[in-house]
Enzyme design. Structure first.
Site, short mmCIF file in Angstrom:
data_model
loop_
_atom_site.label_atom_id
_atom_site.label_comp_id
_atom_site.label_asym_id
_atom_site.label_seq_id
_atom_site.Cartn_x
_atom_site.Cartn_y
_atom_site.Cartn_z
N HIS A 127 0.81 -1.22 0.00
CA HIS A 127 0.00 0.00 0.00
C HIS A 127 0.85 1.27 0.00
O HIS A 127 0.51 2.26 0.66
CB HIS A 127 -0.94 0.01 1.22
CG HIS A 127 -2.02 -1.02 1.14
ND1 HIS A 127 -3.17 -0.84 0.41
CD2 HIS A 127 -2.11 -2.27 1.67
CE1 HIS A 127 -3.93 -1.92 0.51
NE2 HIS A 127 -3.31 -2.80 1.26
N ASP A 151 -0.69 -4.96 6.04
CA ASP A 151 -1.67 -5.86 5.40
C ASP A 151 -1.39 -6.03 3.91
O ASP A 151 -0.73 -5.20 3.30
CB ASP A 151 -3.08 -5.29 5.59
CG ASP A 151 -3.21 -3.89 4.99
OD1 ASP A 151 -2.27 -3.09 5.16
OD2 ASP A 151 -4.23 -3.60 4.35
N GLU A 152 -1.93 -7.10 3.36
CA GLU A 152 -2.01 -7.32 1.91
C GLU A 152 -0.72 -7.05 1.16
O GLU A 152 -0.71 -6.28 0.20
CB GLU A 152 -3.13 -6.43 1.31
CG GLU A 152 -4.50 -6.77 1.82
CD GLU A 152 -5.59 -5.96 1.13
OE1 GLU A 152 -6.54 -6.58 0.65
OE2 GLU A 152 -5.50 -4.71 1.09
N VAL A 153 0.36 -7.69 1.56
CA VAL A 153 1.61 -7.51 0.82
C VAL A 153 1.62 -8.48 -0.36
O VAL A 153 1.49 -9.69 -0.19
CB VAL A 153 2.83 -7.74 1.73
CG1 VAL A 153 4.12 -7.47 0.96
CG2 VAL A 153 2.74 -6.86 2.97
N GLU A 204 -2.38 -9.72 9.46
CA GLU A 204 -1.43 -10.52 8.69
C GLU A 204 -0.06 -10.61 9.36
O GLU A 204 0.65 -11.61 9.21
CB GLU A 204 -1.23 -9.94 7.29
CG GLU A 204 -2.37 -10.18 6.35
CD GLU A 204 -3.29 -8.99 6.26
OE1 GLU A 204 -3.57 -8.37 7.30
OE2 GLU A 204 -3.75 -8.70 5.13
#
Ligand SMILES: *[C@@H]1O[C@H](CO)[C@@H](O)[C@H](O)[C@H]1NC(C)=O
Ligand SMILES: *[C@@H]1O[C@H](CO)[C@@H](O)[C@H](O)[C@H]1NC(C)=O
Ligand SMILES: *[C@@H]1O[C@H](CO)[C@@H](O)[C@H](O)[C@H]1NC(C)=O
Length: 546
Positions: free
Chosen positions: A280, A340-342, A393
Site C-alpha cells: 500500500h 496488510d495485503e503484501v 497478517e
C-alpha cells in the site's frame, strides 16, 4: 436475543416478501417504532433510571457551570468550550426571552459539573486507559454531573443533552433521571481513509463532532496509501509534493494535522495515525526514489514498482527518520503500522531480492522476507517509545511482536474472524475487531442491524482471553467515498457500532435499539449532520440541506 424474538423476525421477514419483490432486496426485518423507556439515549448507558417526573428548561434561565467543589476550577477551557457547545445543541433555534423572566417553579435551572479527582486531565490527551466514567443526576433545582476526569464529563454532557426533549409547542423538558455510566471497551474507533480520496479538513472535523455524539474515542486516520500521499512531512516534503493528488490543495499541512488533533482532544478523541507499509505504498515511491522494489519482467526492470524494498539499508534509514517525525507530530502513544495485503509478485521477480532470500536462507517463503522487514520496522518504532497496532497478517505470518502489541482483525466472515480472535488472544495479545464493521460495504435496507449484532467477545476462549479484546473500529474505506457522501454513508450506521462498543454486552434488544436510534438519528440531523434515514419516517426538524 431470545429464540422467540428471532422467530418473530423470521416471520416478519417472510411477511415482507412482497415488498422484497417490489423494491429489491431487503435483508433485514422491518421494525416498528415504539417509544423506549430509555428515551433517545444512544449509546445506552450502563445504568439508567428515567422517571415520569419532568422539569422544564428554558434557554434564558438554564446554565451549565462548574460545581464549586470541582477540582477543575473554572479554568479548564476544554470544559468551558463543551458547556457552550452543549448549550447550543440543546437550545438551537429556541428564542431566548428576557433574562429577567421569573423561572417557573418546576424549571431546571442548572447543570453543575463536578470533576472529582485532583488530576482532571484537562490539558492532557486521552489515552487507552483514560477514565471515561461519569454519574449524572437530574433533579431540581440543579442537576449534577460527577466525573473523575474531564473525559467522563464530556460523555456526561452528551448524555444530558440527549435527555432533553421537546414538546409539541417546542418547549424543552427533561425528566428526573439517574445515570451511572462507563464504556464496555476502551478503544472505540472510526477509520477514515484520506488517500483514495482527499477529505477536506471540514469533513474530518464534522465527523469528529459526530463521533463525540456517539461516544467514539479513537479517530484512526488511514492517512496515506497507494493512490495518494496527502501528509505533508517536514522531513521529507517531496513525499506529498510528488505523491499527493495536488501538492497544495490536497495535502494536510502540519497546522492542519495539529488542528485535527486538538479538535479531537477537546472531544475526548484520540488520533491514531496509520502509515501502512510495506504494501500500500505506491504513492510513497513518487517522492522517495529507491524506496520501492523495482519489479522485473524477465531479466529487465519493467518500470513498475512493488512494496517497500526490504533489502536496502537506505530503506531503514528513511523509516527511522520518517517515524521519528510521525511520533512527534502525533501525540498518541500508539501508531498503526499497517502491514496488510503484501503482494509478493514483484519481490519474486527481482533478482536482487532472490539473491537476498538465498543469503538469508528464506527459501521461497516470501512471508519470511515480509517478517524480516516488519521486524526491523517494529524495532525502529520501538525506539520512539510508541506502542504499535498492526493488521492481523503480521501476526498470521509469525512476526515476533512486543507483548503490548495490538492486533487489528479485519479479514473474514464471522466464523473466520472469531477463530482469529481466539488465536490472537490465546497467544496473549490484545486485539481490536473490524471485520463485521466495514461500513464502506453497503447493502439495501437496514444493514445497521447486522453491525449491531456482531460482538467482539463472541468467540471460543477463556475469560482471560476475552479481556484482551480492547474494542473495535468501524471502517469507512475511501474508494467510493469523498466529501459528497462520507457523512450520510457513515451515520447513523456507525452509531450501531458505537452502542455495541460502549453499552453492556446484554444490550441486544434490536427493537428498542431501533426506537432509540431513530430519534438519535433525528437529533444528529437537527444538529446539522446529514445522517441518512433508517426507514420510511420523518424528523420533527428535517435536514435543511446545504
Ligand atoms: C418523561 O416524562 C414524561 C411526562 O411524565 C413521560 O410521558 C415520558 O414517558 C417520560 N420519558 C421517559 C423516557 O421515561
Ligand atoms: C547494511 O548494514 C549492514 C549492518 O549494519 C552491513 O553489514 C551491510 O554491509 C550494509 N550493506 C550495505 C550495502 O551497505
Ligand atoms: C488458529 O490457530 C490454529 C492452530 O495454530 C491454526 O490451525 C488455524 O489456522 C488458526 N486459525 C486462524 C483463523 O488463524
Amino acid at each position: 436475543m431470545s429464540a422467540l424474538l428471532e422467530l418473530t423476525f423470521v416471520l416478519l421477514a417472510l411477511a415482507s416478501c412482497r415488498g422484497l419483490q417490489d423494491s429489491g432486496i431487503d435483508e433485514e426485518p422491518e421494525l416498528v417504532f415504539q417509544p423506549s423507556k430509555f428515551g433517545s439515549l444512544w449509546p445506552l448507558p450502563q445504568k439508567v433510571q428515567i422517571s415520569e417526573v419532568s422539569f422544564k428548561l428554558s434557554p434564558s434561565n438554564f446554565q451549565i457551570s462548574d460545581a464549586k467543589e470541582s477540582r477543575s476550577g473554572s479554568s479548564c477551557s476544554l470544559l468551558q468550550l463543551a458547556y457552550r457547545r452543549y448549550y447550543d445543541y440543546m437550545f438551537e433555534g429556541v428564542k431566548k426571552v428576557d433574562r429577567s423572566a421569573r423561572a417557573d417553579p418546576t424549571e431546571l435551572l442548572e447543570l453543575q459539573v463536578w470533576i472529582t479527582s485532583p488530576d482532571t486531565e484537562c490539558d492532557s490527551y486521552p489515552t487507552v486507559s483514560s477514565d471515561e466514567s461519569y454519574e449524572l443526576s437530574v433533579d431540581q433545582p440543579v442537576a449534577v454531573l460527577k466525573a473523575p476526569k474531564v473525559w467522563g464529563a464530556l460523555h456526561g454532557l452528551e448524555t444530558f443533552s440527549q435527555l432533553v426533549y421537546e414538546d409539541e409547542y417546542g418547549a424543552k423538558s427533561i425528566n428526573y433521571t439517574t445515570i451511572s455510566d462507563f464504556p464496555r471497551f476502551a478503544h472505540r474507533g472510526v477509520l477514515l481513509d484520506t488517500s483514495r480520496h482527499f477529505l477536506p479538513i471540514k469533513v474530518i472535523l464534522a465527523n469528529l463532532e459526530t463521533m463525540a455524539m456517539n461516544k467514539f474515542n479513537v479517530f484512526h486516520w488511514h492517512i496515506v496509501d497507494d493512490p495518494s500521499f496527502p501528509y505533508l512531512s517536514k522531513t521529507f516534503p517531496e513525499l506529498s509534493r510528488k505523491g499527493a493528488y495536488h501538492p497544495y490543495t490536497h495535502v494536510y499541512t502540519p497546522a492542519d494535522v495539529k488542528m485535527v488533533i486538538e479538535f479531537a482532544r477537546l472531544r475526548g478523541i484520540r488520533v491514531v495515525s496509520e502509515f501502512d507499509t510495506p504494501g500500500h505504498t505506491q504513492s510513497w515511491g513518487k517522492g522517495q526514489p529507491n524506496l520501492l522494489t523495482p519489479c522485473y519482467s524477465g531479466s529487465k526492470p519493467s518500470g513498475t514498482f512493488g512494496p517497500v524494498n526490504p533489502i536496502l539499508n537506505t530503506t531503514y534509514d528513511f523509516m527511522r527518520k520518517f517515524f521519528k517525525e510521525v511520533s512527534s507530530v502525533f501525540p498518541d502513544s500508539y501508531i498503526h503500522l499497517g502491514g496488510d495485503e503484501v503482494d509478493f509478485t514483484c519481490w519474486k521477480s527481482n533478482p536482487d531480492i532472490q539473491k537476498f532470500m538465498e543469503q538469508q536462507g528464506f527459501g521461497k517463503d516470501y512471508s519470511k522476507l515480509e517478517s524480516f522487514y516488519i521486524q526491523r520496522l517494529l524495532d525502529i518504532v520501538t525506539t520512539t517509545n510508541k506502542g504499535y497496532i498492526i493488521w492481523q497478517e503480521v501476526f498470521d505470518n509469525g512476526v515476533k511482536l512486543k507483548p503490548d502489541t495490538i492486533i487489528h482483525v479485519w479479514k473474514g466472515n464471522q466464523e473466520k474472524y472469531q477463530l482469529e480472535m481466539a488465536n490472537i488472544t490465546s497467544a496473549g495479545y490484545q486485539t481490536l475487531l473490524s471485520s463485521p464493521w466495514y461500513l464502506n460495504r453497503i447493502a439495501y435496507g437496514q444493514d445497521w442491524q447486522g453491525h449491531y449484532r456482531a460482538d467482539p467477545q463472541d468467540f471460543k476462549g477463556t475469560e482471560e482471553q476475552k479481556k484482551l479484546v480492547i474494542g473495535g473500529e468501524a471502517c469507512l474505506w475511501g474508494e467510493y467515498v469523498d466529501a459528497t457522501n462520507l457523512t450520510p454513508r457513515l451515520w447513523p450506521r456507525a452509531s450501531a457500532v458505537a452502542e455495541r462498543l460502549w453499552s453492556a454486552k446484554e444490550v441486544t434488544d434490536i427493537g428498542d435499539a431501533y426506537s432509540r436510534l431513530s430519534v438519535h438519528r433525528c437529533r444528529l440531523v437537527e444538529r446539522g449532520i446529514p445522517a441518512e434515514p433508517l426507514s420510511p419516517s420523518f424528523c420533527p426538524h428535517e435536514y435543511k440541506g446545504i
